[in-house]
Scaffold this motif. Structure first.
Motif, PDB file in Angstrom:
ATOM      1  N   HIS A  44       0.846  -1.206   0.000  1.00 51.60           N
ATOM      2  CA  HIS A  44       0.000   0.000   0.000  1.00 51.60           C
ATOM      3  C   HIS A  44       0.877   1.251   0.000  1.00 51.60           C
ATOM      4  O   HIS A  44       1.730   1.434   0.865  1.00 51.60           O
ATOM      5  CB  HIS A  44      -0.922  -0.013   1.221  1.00 51.60           C
ATOM      6  N   LYS A  46      -0.235   4.304   0.405  1.00 52.25           N
ATOM      7  CA  LYS A  46      -0.726   5.403   1.262  1.00 52.25           C
ATOM      8  C   LYS A  46       0.145   5.596   2.501  1.00 52.25           C
ATOM      9  O   LYS A  46      -0.003   6.590   3.198  1.00 52.25           O
ATOM     10  CB  LYS A  46      -2.182   5.178   1.662  1.00 52.25           C
ATOM     11  N   THR A  47       1.027   4.635   2.814  1.00 53.15           N
ATOM     12  CA  THR A  47       1.899   4.814   3.972  1.00 53.15           C
ATOM     13  C   THR A  47       2.961   5.864   3.656  1.00 53.15           C
ATOM     14  O   THR A  47       3.005   6.926   4.277  1.00 53.15           O
ATOM     15  CB  THR A  47       2.573   3.483   4.355  1.00 53.15           C
ATOM     16  N   ALA A  87      -7.672   0.873  -3.787  1.00 56.72           N
ATOM     17  CA  ALA A  87      -8.451  -0.010  -2.911  1.00 56.72           C
ATOM     18  C   ALA A  87      -9.580   0.765  -2.239  1.00 56.72           C
ATOM     19  O   ALA A  87      -9.802   0.673  -1.037  1.00 56.72           O
ATOM     20  CB  ALA A  87      -7.531  -0.634  -1.864  1.00 56.72           C
ATOM     21  N   ARG A 144     -16.825  -0.127   7.323  1.00 51.23           N
ATOM     22  CA  ARG A 144     -16.456   1.026   6.497  1.00 51.23           C
ATOM     23  C   ARG A 144     -17.191   0.826   5.168  1.00 51.23           C
ATOM     24  O   ARG A 144     -18.405   0.632   5.180  1.00 51.23           O
ATOM     25  CB  ARG A 144     -14.927   1.088   6.362  1.00 51.23           C
ATOM     26  N   TYR A 174     -11.284  -5.896   3.633  1.00 52.94           N
ATOM     27  CA  TYR A 174     -10.182  -5.438   4.491  1.00 52.94           C
ATOM     28  C   TYR A 174     -10.595  -5.563   5.953  1.00 52.94           C
ATOM     29  O   TYR A 174     -11.584  -4.943   6.370  1.00 52.94           O
ATOM     30  CB  TYR A 174      -9.818  -3.997   4.120  1.00 52.94           C
ATOM     31  N   GLY A 218      -6.069  -7.396   3.648  1.00 50.41           N
ATOM     32  CA  GLY A 218      -4.961  -7.628   4.583  1.00 50.41           C
ATOM     33  C   GLY A 218      -4.104  -6.397   4.799  1.00 50.41           C
ATOM     34  O   GLY A 218      -4.038  -5.500   3.959  1.00 50.41           O
ATOM     35  N   GLY A 219      -3.455  -6.382   5.949  1.00 49.18           N
ATOM     36  CA  GLY A 219      -2.562  -5.280   6.288  1.00 49.18           C
ATOM     37  C   GLY A 219      -1.381  -5.797   7.085  1.00 49.18           C
ATOM     38  O   GLY A 219      -1.271  -6.997   7.355  1.00 49.18           O
ATOM     39  N   THR A 220      -0.511  -4.877   7.493  1.00 45.89           N
ATOM     40  CA  THR A 220       0.697  -5.254   8.227  1.00 45.89           C
ATOM     41  C   THR A 220       0.351  -6.042   9.500  1.00 45.89           C
ATOM     42  O   THR A 220       1.017  -7.018   9.832  1.00 45.89           O
ATOM     43  CB  THR A 220       1.483  -3.979   8.590  1.00 45.89           C
ATOM     44  N   GLN A 236      -2.455  -6.282   0.921  1.00 44.94           N
ATOM     45  CA  GLN A 236      -2.243  -4.841   0.697  1.00 44.94           C
ATOM     46  C   GLN A 236      -1.447  -4.165   1.813  1.00 44.94           C
ATOM     47  O   GLN A 236      -1.644  -2.983   2.082  1.00 44.94           O
ATOM     48  CB  GLN A 236      -3.609  -4.153   0.590  1.00 44.94           C
ATOM     49  N   ALA A 237      -0.551  -4.864   2.468  1.00 50.35           N
ATOM     50  CA  ALA A 237       0.160  -4.282   3.622  1.00 50.35           C
ATOM     51  C   ALA A 237       0.991  -3.068   3.205  1.00 50.35           C
ATOM     52  O   ALA A 237       1.596  -3.062   2.130  1.00 50.35           O
ATOM     53  CB  ALA A 237       1.059  -5.332   4.252  1.00 50.35           C
ATOM     54  N   GLY A 238       1.026  -2.057   4.067  1.00 48.61           N
ATOM     55  CA  GLY A 238       1.772  -0.839   3.749  1.00 48.61           C
ATOM     56  C   GLY A 238       2.821  -0.477   4.783  1.00 48.61           C
ATOM     57  O   GLY A 238       3.981  -0.209   4.467  1.00 48.61           O
ATOM     58  N   SER A 239       2.427  -0.492   6.059  1.00 51.14           N
ATOM     59  CA  SER A 239       3.289   0.076   7.105  1.00 51.14           C
ATOM     60  C   SER A 239       4.561  -0.712   7.369  1.00 51.14           C
ATOM     61  O   SER A 239       5.520  -0.174   7.930  1.00 51.14           O
ATOM     62  CB  SER A 239       2.499   0.190   8.412  1.00 51.14           C
ATOM     63  N   TYR A 247       2.873  -0.028  15.307  1.00 54.44           N
ATOM     64  CA  TYR A 247       3.136  -1.353  14.743  1.00 54.44           C
ATOM     65  C   TYR A 247       4.341  -2.029  15.394  1.00 54.44           C
ATOM     66  O   TYR A 247       4.468  -3.256  15.333  1.00 54.44           O
ATOM     67  CB  TYR A 247       3.321  -1.271  13.226  1.00 54.44           C
TER      68      TYR A 247
HETATM   69  C1  LIG Z   1      -7.856  -0.840   2.120  1.00 54.88           C
HETATM   70  C2  LIG Z   1      -6.649  -1.014   2.979  1.00 54.88           C
HETATM   71  N1  LIG Z   1      -5.838  -2.054   2.760  1.00 54.88           N
HETATM   72  C3  LIG Z   1      -4.750  -2.272   3.509  1.00 54.88           C
HETATM   73  C4  LIG Z   1      -4.396  -1.430   4.540  1.00 54.88           C
HETATM   74  C5  LIG Z   1      -3.191  -1.810   5.361  1.00 54.88           C
HETATM   75  O1  LIG Z   1      -2.276  -0.902   5.667  1.00 54.88           O
HETATM   76  P1  LIG Z   1      -1.182  -1.159   6.810  1.00 54.88           P
HETATM   77  O2  LIG Z   1      -0.363  -2.305   6.357  1.00 54.88           O
HETATM   78  O3  LIG Z   1      -0.440   0.122   6.820  1.00 54.88           O
HETATM   79  O4  LIG Z   1      -1.905  -1.439   8.075  1.00 54.88           O
HETATM   80  C6  LIG Z   1      -5.210  -0.310   4.798  1.00 54.88           C
HETATM   81  C7  LIG Z   1      -4.883   0.618   5.909  1.00 54.88           C
HETATM   82  O5  LIG Z   1      -5.514   1.585   6.212  1.00 54.88           O
HETATM   83  C8  LIG Z   1      -6.361  -0.097   4.007  1.00 54.88           C
HETATM   84  O6  LIG Z   1      -7.188   0.941   4.233  1.00 54.88           O
END
Ligand SMILES: Cc1ncc(COP(=O)(O)O)c(C=O)c1O
Length: 362
Positions: A44, A46-47, A87, A144, A174, A218-220, A236-239, A247
């Motif tokens: 992701h 957006k991080t 996403a 959401r 998510y 999925g996320g971090t 979709q992990a970002g952080s 984290y």
């Molecule tokens: C749609 C979506 N996917 C994945 C993530 C995972 O991000 P992170 O790995 O930074 O928690 C987020 C975080 O807000 C999100 O909104």
């Protein structure tokens, strides 16, 4: 690298810095996890909102990039990224027309949860003779966006499948309500429970004769369970790449790469130091930033331009002109406050990266 090595007098403060060795290790470690799994990693954006980091993630083997807004997608396209998932729902004439401006330059996929939006996307894609990938978003407990699992998702998928110039690729779900829970068996069970909605919906699609090629989410904070779940095809992990103080408790297998160098500007009284990073340089929705290198110093609160720091023990030695390192409590919103981040390797500034998608929330 020792944290002291991050004290670079040539950098004015407050400065956002990344330890590049740690960044590279985190990127490699997450990619290595996925090399042994059927699911792929779609990090992701957006991080960090920073194209050079996205390119590092792609070079390490990521399947493409996830982002949150059309503005971020525009930056990614400009940076030459060829496979992009937004996403989120892209709604309204202005955003859809900007999306169509990108369609020839990259394989684009968006999430949908509304029939009228599906019709708008289809009409716009027909008008530009482009093809848009679509994931039907399912609410798997976060509350959401997303349609309900099962029948409502199947009905919307059928509409996408019938719509001209849209390619129904599959589902997005998510489990954001679970990512920041403390790790452990009860969290893992809750994640599996949330993902069971995606599995049931995928089965319902297949029974209705609608092929579901992708299941993305999925996320971090959940990658271990979500990334190993048989229904998921991409995560979709970002952080994980840069990490943050929140984290650090949840996924300690990734090290902290992101710091803010804060200048001490005042010692108004015993037990208190004032730094120059306030709410315009650090965010607090996940709590206060953590002091990394001055034992006994704790950030008590932030004013607009000031860090109010409580001191005990050795940290009483801090004087105006000194610098401390703090770890942001939330990397994603902190990046968005800076125009550039400095990459540090072995005590030297190796690069200065523009945070090109900073402020690109539209
Ligand atoms: C749609 C979506 N996917 C994945 C993530 C995972 O991000 P992170 O790995 O930074 O928690 C987020 C975080 O807000 C999100 O909104």
């Amino acid at each position: 690298m020792s944290r002291r090595a991050l004290f670079l007098p040539e950098l004015d403060t407050p400065a956002l810095v990344i330890d590049l060795d740690v960044l590279d290790r985190n990127i490699r470690a997450m990619q290595a996890f996925f090399s042994a799994k059927p699911a792929r990693l779609r990090p992701h954006f957006k991080t960090h909102r920073c194209p050079p980091i996205a390119h590092k993630q792609l070079a390490a083997g990521a399947t493409g990039i996830t982002c949150a807004t059309v503005g971020e997608a525009e930056v990614l396209v400009q940076a030459g990224v060829k496979d992009i998932l937004i996403a989120n729902e892209v709604v309204g004439e202005t955003k859809i027309s900007r999306l169509m401006g990108l369609i020839r330059h990259a394989a684009l996929t968006v999430a949908v949860d509304d029939p009228a939006n599906v019709r708008d996307l289809s009409a716009a894609a027909v008008a530009v003779r482009g093809k848009l990938g679509v994931l039907v978003e399912v609410d798997i407990g976060m509350g959401r966006c997303g349609v309900r699992p099962g029948r409502p998702a199947v009905d919307l998928a059928r509409l996408v499948q019938k719509s001209k110039n849209l390619d129904f690729r599959g589902l997005q779900g998510y489990e954001g309500h679970l990512v920041s829970k403390e790790p452990g068996p009860s969290k893992d069970a809750l994640v599996r429970d949330a993902l069971s909605h995606l599995r049931a919906t995928k089965r319902a699609l297949e029974s209705a004769g609608i092929p579901c090629r992708e299941v993305s989410g999925g996320g971090t904070g959940t990658y271990k369970v979500t990334g190993a779940h048989p229904v998921m095809t991409e995560i979709q992990a970002g952080s994980y790449a840069t990490m943050d103080a929140t984290y650090a408790r949840i996924t300690p297998e990734f090290a902290t790469a992101l710091f803010c160098i804060v200048g001490i500007v005042s010692r108004p009284k015993k037990g208190v130091a004032i730094g120059n990073a306030g709410l315009k340089s650090l965010t607090t929705e996940f709590g206060m930033p953590q002091v990394a290198d001055a034992p006994g110093a704790v950030v008590e609160r932030l004013a607009e331009e000031h860090t109010i720091i409580k001191l005990r023990g050795a940290s009483e030695k801090l004087r105006p002109g000194d610098r401390i390192l703090v770890v942001p409590s939330h990397g994603c919103t902190t990046f968005n406050l800076y125009t550039c981040v400095y990459g540090i390797r072995r005590g030297r500034v190796e690069c200065s990266w523009q945070i090109a998608a900073r402020g690109k929330s539209q």
